[in-house]
Every structure is written in structure tokens, then in C-alpha cells.
Design an enzyme around this catalytic site. Structure first.
Site, PDB file in Angstrom:
ATOM      1  N   LYS A 100     -11.987   0.527  -1.981  1.00  9.22           N
ATOM      2  CA  LYS A 100     -10.964   1.129  -2.836  1.00  9.22           C
ATOM      3  C   LYS A 100     -11.453   1.095  -4.291  1.00  9.22           C
ATOM      4  O   LYS A 100     -12.251   1.933  -4.683  1.00  9.22           O
ATOM      5  CB  LYS A 100      -9.636   0.425  -2.615  1.00  9.22           C
TER       6      LYS A 100
ATOM      7  N   HIS B 290      -5.353  -3.571  -2.663  1.00  5.50           N
ATOM      8  CA  HIS B 290      -4.977  -2.596  -3.686  1.00  5.50           C
ATOM      9  C   HIS B 290      -4.800  -3.220  -5.069  1.00  5.50           C
ATOM     10  O   HIS B 290      -4.390  -2.532  -6.007  1.00  5.50           O
ATOM     11  CB  HIS B 290      -3.694  -1.876  -3.268  1.00  5.50           C
TER      12      HIS B 290
ATOM     13  N   SER C 256       0.791  -1.227   0.000  1.00  6.16           N
ATOM     14  CA  SER C 256       0.000   0.000   0.000  1.00  6.16           C
ATOM     15  C   SER C 256       0.823   1.276   0.000  1.00  6.16           C
ATOM     16  O   SER C 256       0.345   2.317  -0.461  1.00  6.16           O
ATOM     17  CB  SER C 256      -0.935   0.005   1.213  1.00  6.16           C
TER      18      SER C 256
END
Length: 387
Positions: free
Chosen positions: A236, A204, A176
Site C-alpha cells: 500500500k 492502511h 479499510s
């Protein structure tokens, strides 16, 4: 009772003090931050779905049908048809028999590791893993071993010297703060040779990498046998909220029975599950979002290299620019804000001392013109002082 003020003052003096910003509207590249307009390059809304009309409409329809909250935990009276449908769709999306929703990614990581591991077992983790994985290892009461970043040889040495008990390797698919990928094929081979679980936190990677956004595991062409435990977040690239774990029937049933952070918390609102079902369809159908994102990444890296900025080896939307000291990272962030841009300074303890940085994150909702504005502003940063 000790005073808390001295530690707060120390953090201020060391340029490590964190403060919240108040947004006045929805997520987008153009934000109202503390009452002023800023062009944002620090959101994890990688595909630009957090404010997508279809996602918002699905949320509204879900609220009309299910109300604002779930009312209870999944195992009491909080598991709705919306939750169940989303779990089935996430399982199909990831190519696994089952998926299980968690209220947050932090809870998912802690819940999996503590359900599967305990005293006498060993958890192996990359030193740059997310805090939720590290905390999960600590809470499990297993022996926690951390290996140097992406160092397969060091991990193999640790694993060969472990004592009896179960073994689990937990790793970020995309790291990240650095934006690079874990060497998943090598990790999978090592885990199979050592009879160890491999757990990938793909917070991610899901939505961004792989076929139709299936993530870093798919990016490397790995199957569920190679990576038996997959965690993904929904806040996300999916633009909503929550998380899930995907795996075998036995894994999911074990988590339902033994995962404390699943059993003892309120289920996320069903309306959020409905919104996520809409975003999941968009992730798969609108491949142009990932294509545009890749173009932005390439354009940014080429422009930043021409400016002589110190980048890290990342081909993902996470593009860190090394500053070195916390003071310098904060100064750069403030300079960009004075030019109307929001780019967060990342400082210790989130990253190691001496590696403070600007964490630029790109989104499919950014235009080339907005990216060029950022590059122009980065070119005006004061970089004369030694790092």
C-alpha cells in the site's frame, strides 16, 4: 454435483457481481483500464511510490543480483541478504527488536493468530476487521468473539466473561472500508488490565500516519509494551508487495518456529525486498508526500460536504461516500466512469447490507486539479432517489 450458475445469477441480479479490470500500464492516477484512459481514485498507493524511479531501479538491481525469484521458503534456502536487511530496517523503523517478512498481509495475520492461539483461548475482534484477521481467528480454533465497531465497553464486557486460557485482541489500526481509526490507547489499557495480547493490523496506517509514517500506533504515541504485535503491509503506502510482523525477540522466534503461513510458503522475491528498502527510505525522507496527502484529504472533505455528500468520519486517505444500496453504488461508479474516472463501488459482503458505498482513496500523486475534477463529477451524480 450442484450447479454453480444459479448463485452467479443471483449475484448479478443483486448487483453484487465482481469483475476484474485489466490495466495496461504502471500504477498512477492516470490508468489504462480495459484499453481506455481513466483517472483513478481507488488505489491504495497512498504515497505514490509504486512507480517511483528509485523503487524501480532498486527492483532492477535486486533482480540482477538475486534473480527473479527466491527459490524456496525462508527456512530452506530462500532467505536472502536482501530479506534480512529489510527485516532489520523495518524493526528499526517501528522501534521494535525484530521484524519478520511474510509473503502477504493475509498470510501474516493468519500466521500470527494461529501460532499464538488455540483451543481454550479467546480471540476478540472488531466487527469491521479485515477478513484476514477474522479468518485467522477462525483457523486458530480459539473461541472467536466479535464486538461492535470501536465499542470498548462491549469488548470489556466480553473480556471479563471469558474463560481460562490466553486472550488476544486483534484490530485494524485504520479500518479499510470506513477509513476511521481504532481507539488504540483505550484498547491498550484494557488489554493490559486483562493480561491480553494486543495485535494491530496497520496495513492502511503504516507510511501515512505517525512520525515519518510510522503508523497508527506511533500516531497515538504508544510503545511496544502497549502494542506488542504490529503487522504492516508493503503493498500500500510502500508501493511494493508483502508484509511484516514486528515485535519482541521471543515473538519473532515463536513465529519462525510455529507460524505455518511463514514456514510453508516461498519467500517473496529478494528483488522486491530491495525495492521495499528503497521505498522505506523515501517514506521517511520525503515528508512532503504525507503533507500533500493531508491537504488533499482536507480539500476533498470540504468539497464533498459542500455538495451534501454523506461522508464517514475519516481523516485518512480512505474517504467513503455512502450510497446505501448496492444498485445505487454501482450506478454511481458507472456514472463516474462515463466521465473518465475510476472509483470502485464497495458492496456486501465486504460492507454490511444497506451501507454500500463509493470508496474514494487519495494518493500523494494526485494533483489538486485532478481532485477538483472528481468533485465536479461527484456533484453531477443523481442523488434524488431515496437511499
Amino acid at each position: 454435483m450442484r450447479s454453480l450458475e444459479p448463485e452467479l445469477e443471483r449475484r448479478r441480479a443483486a448487483h453484487l457481481y465482481r469483475r476484474r479490470r485489466v490495466l495496461g500500464g504502471a500504477q498512477s492516477p492516470l490508468l489504462q483500464v480495459d484499453g481506455k484512459p481513466l483517472l483513478s481514485f481507488c488505489s491504495n498507493d497512498y504515497l505514490g511510490l509504486a512507480n517511483h524511479p528509485q523503487v524501480i531501479q532498486a527492483l532492477q538491481r535486486g533482480a540482477e543480483r538475486y534473480g527473479a525469484g527466491s527459490g524456496s521458503a525462508h527456512l530452506v534456502s530462500g532467505h536472502s541478504a536482501a530479506h534480512h536487511a529489510l527485516e532489520e530496517e523495518l524493526a528499526a523503523f517501528t522501534g521494535r527488536p525484530r521484524a519478520l517478512l511474510y509473503s502477504t498481509g493475509y498470510m501474516a495475520n493468519q500466521g500470527v493468530i494461529t501460532a499464538l492461539m488455540g483451543r481454550g483461548d479467546t480471540v476478540f475482534e472488531d466487527r469491521l476487521n479485515h477478513a484476514s484477521l477474522i479468518d485467522g481467528g477462525l483457523l486458530s480454533r480459539a473461541d472467536l468473539k466479535r464486538y461492535p465497531h470501536n465499542n470498548i465497553a462491549a469488548l470489556a464486557d466480553q473480556m471479563t466473561r471469558r474463560l481460562d486460557g490466553e486472550a488476544l485482541v486483534a484490530v485494524d489500526g485504520v479500518f479499510s472500508m470506513d477509513g476511521d481509526l481504532a481507539p488504540l490507547p483505550e484498547l491498550a489499557r484494557l488489554c493490559q488490565a486483562q493480561d491480553a495480547w494486543l495485535m494491530v493490523d496497520d496495513a492502511h496506517g503504516i507510511g501515512v500516519l505517525g512520525r515519518d509514517g510510522r503508523g497508527s500506533v506511533d500516531h497515538f504515541g504508544l510503545d511496544p509494551q502497549a502494542v506488542p504485535i504490529l503487522m504492516g503491509t508493503l503493498g500500500k503506502a510502500f508501493g511494493t508487495f508483502g508484509a511484516f510482523v514486528a515485535g519482541s525477540e521471543a515473538l519473532i522466534e515463536t513465529l519462525i518456529q510455529q507460524s505455518r503461513s511463514y514456514i510453508y510458503t516461498t519467500a517473496l522475491p529478494p528483488a522486491v525486498a530491495e525495492a521495499t528498502r528503497a521505498s522505506l527510505r523515501l517514506v521517511q525522507e520525503e515528508s512532503w508526500r504525507r503533507e500533500h496527502l493531508q491537504q488533499l484529504i482536507a480539500r476533498f472533505r470540504a468539497g464533498a460536504s459542500q455538495l451534501g455528500l454523506e461522508l464517514m468520519p475519516s481523516e485518512t486517505p480512505i474517504q467513503p461516500i455512502l450510497a446505501g444500496s448496492a444498485e445505487r453504488a454501482v450506478g454511481w461508479s458507472q456514472a463516474l466512469e462515463s466521465e473518465g474516472m475510476l472509483v470502485t463501488a464497495i458492496r456486501p459482503p465486504t460492507v454490511p447490507t444497506g451501507s454500500a458505498r463509493l470508496r474514494v482513496t487519495l494518493s500523494a500523486s494526485h494533483s489538486f486539479e485532478q481532485l477538483d475534477r472528481l468533485l465536479d463529477a461527484l456533484g453531477r451524480l443523481d442523488r434524488e432517489e431515496a437511499v
